[in-house]
Design an enzyme around this catalytic site. Structure first.
Site, short mmCIF file in Angstrom:
data_model
loop_
_atom_site.label_atom_id
_atom_site.label_comp_id
_atom_site.label_asym_id
_atom_site.label_seq_id
_atom_site.Cartn_x
_atom_site.Cartn_y
_atom_site.Cartn_z
N GLY A 1 59.00 34.88 83.27
CA GLY A 1 57.53 34.30 83.72
C GLY A 1 57.52 32.99 82.95
O GLY A 1 58.09 32.58 81.88
N GLN B 1 53.58 25.51 79.17
CA GLN B 1 54.45 25.81 78.50
C GLN B 1 55.53 24.49 78.93
O GLN B 1 56.53 24.33 78.29
CB GLN B 1 55.45 27.04 78.81
CG GLN B 1 54.86 28.38 78.13
CD GLN B 1 55.76 29.48 78.36
OE1 GLN B 1 55.31 29.87 79.39
NE2 GLN B 1 56.49 29.81 77.60
N CYS C 1 59.66 35.25 74.57
CA CYS C 1 58.95 34.05 75.15
C CYS C 1 59.77 32.55 75.22
O CYS C 1 60.52 32.43 74.21
CB CYS C 1 57.55 33.86 74.28
SG CYS C 1 56.60 32.25 75.25
N LEU C 2 59.91 32.00 76.25
CA LEU C 2 60.72 30.85 76.35
C LEU C 2 60.25 29.96 75.45
O LEU C 2 60.95 28.94 74.79
CB LEU C 2 60.74 30.08 77.69
CG LEU C 2 61.40 30.89 78.90
CD1 LEU C 2 61.27 30.35 80.31
CD2 LEU C 2 63.03 31.11 78.56
N HIS D 1 50.98 38.52 79.88
CA HIS D 1 51.56 37.20 78.74
C HIS D 1 51.41 36.04 79.25
O HIS D 1 51.28 35.21 78.56
CB HIS D 1 53.10 37.77 78.55
CG HIS D 1 53.89 36.80 77.74
ND1 HIS D 1 54.54 37.28 76.70
CD2 HIS D 1 54.08 35.51 77.86
CE1 HIS D 1 55.30 36.13 76.35
NE2 HIS D 1 54.94 35.11 76.86
N GLU D 2 51.53 35.83 80.55
CA GLU D 2 51.62 34.44 80.95
C GLU D 2 50.03 33.83 81.21
O GLU D 2 49.74 32.84 80.85
CB GLU D 2 52.20 34.35 82.45
CG GLU D 2 53.88 34.62 82.44
CD GLU D 2 54.48 33.99 81.30
OE1 GLU D 2 54.05 32.79 80.95
OE2 GLU D 2 55.41 34.54 81.07
N HIS E 1 48.97 32.72 78.09
CA HIS E 1 49.44 31.23 77.85
C HIS E 1 48.14 30.10 78.35
O HIS E 1 47.96 29.15 77.85
CB HIS E 1 50.55 30.90 78.32
CG HIS E 1 51.86 31.25 77.88
ND1 HIS E 1 52.10 30.66 76.29
CD2 HIS E 1 52.94 31.88 77.93
CE1 HIS E 1 53.41 31.00 76.34
NE2 HIS E 1 53.94 31.88 76.99
CO CO Z 1 55.71 33.26 77.09
#
Ligand code: CO
Length: 161
Positions: free
Chosen positions: A44, A49, A87-88, A129-130, A133
Site C-alpha cells: 500500500g 509518502q 511501512c515504506l 494504515h494508508e 497517512h
Molecule cells: Co505506511
C-alpha cells in the site's frame, strides 16, 4: 521515478487535500504511485509518502493494484486484531498495531464514481494504515510494540528533537 519520503520528514505529518479533479494528471500520479509501490515491494502507498498532498491511496491486489480516491471509513468493528505492520517510510522497522478487524469503506475511483465496500483481514489493515497517512498519522503512533528496528527508530526520533 517518484521518491519515497521517509520518517522523520515532517511532510509525513501533513493532512492530505481532497481530490476534486478526476483528470489525466490524477491518472498519471496514480500510475507513478503504483510503479513505486510495486517496485519497492509494498502492499500500500499513500500519496503523501511521495510528497503529493492529495487523498490518494494505491493498494496491491491479486491482479495488479487498486486505487482509492478520497477514502473514508464509515464503520469500524468493535472486534480488534493485533498484527505486525511495516511501512515504506520506515525501512527496516516493524511493529504490532491493534486495529478494528472489519471496516466499511467509501471512496471514489479514477472517474470520480463513489464506491462502497466492506473489508476485513489484511486488506482492512492496509486500508486503515494508508488512510492514517492521509491524516498525518503513522503506524508508530499506534504501535503497542516495535518488533524490529527499535534502535534505528530511536535514532530517527532523536534526530527529530
Ligand atoms: Co505506511
Amino acid at each position: 521515478m517518484l521518491k519515497i519520503i521517509t520518517y522523520p520528514n515532517p511532510i509525513l505529518r501533513q493532512t492530505a487535500k481532497k481530490v476534486s479533479q478526476f483528470n489525466d494528471e490524477l491518472k498519471k500520479i496514480v500510475n507513478e504511485m503504483a510503479k513505486v509501490m510495486l517496485t519497492k515491494d509494498g502492499i500500500g502507498l499513500a500519496a503523501v509518502q511521495v510528497n503529493i498532498s492529495k487523498q490518494i491511496v494505491v493498494l496491491k491486489d491479486s491482479k495488479d493494484y487498486k486505487v482509492l480516491i478520497n477514502p473514508k471509513i464509515t464503520y469500524f468493528s468493535k472486534d480488534k486484531k493485533t498484527k505486525e505492520e511495516g511501512c515504506l517510510s520506515f525501512p527496516g522497522i516493524f511493529g504490532l498495531v491493534t486495529r478494528p478487524k472489519k471496516i466499511h469503506l467509501k471512496y471514489q475511483d479514477l472517474d470520480g464514481k463513489v464506491i462502497k465496500e466492506k473489508n476485513k483481514g489484511l486488506e482492512a489493515v492496509v486500508i486503515q494504515h494508508e488512510i492514517d497517512h492521509l491524516n498525518g498519522v503513522l503506524f508508530i503512533d499506534k504501535a503497542v510494540k516495535i518488533t524490529q528496528g527499535q534502535a534505528e527508530l530511536e535514532k530517527l526520533t532523536v534526530k527529530l528533537k
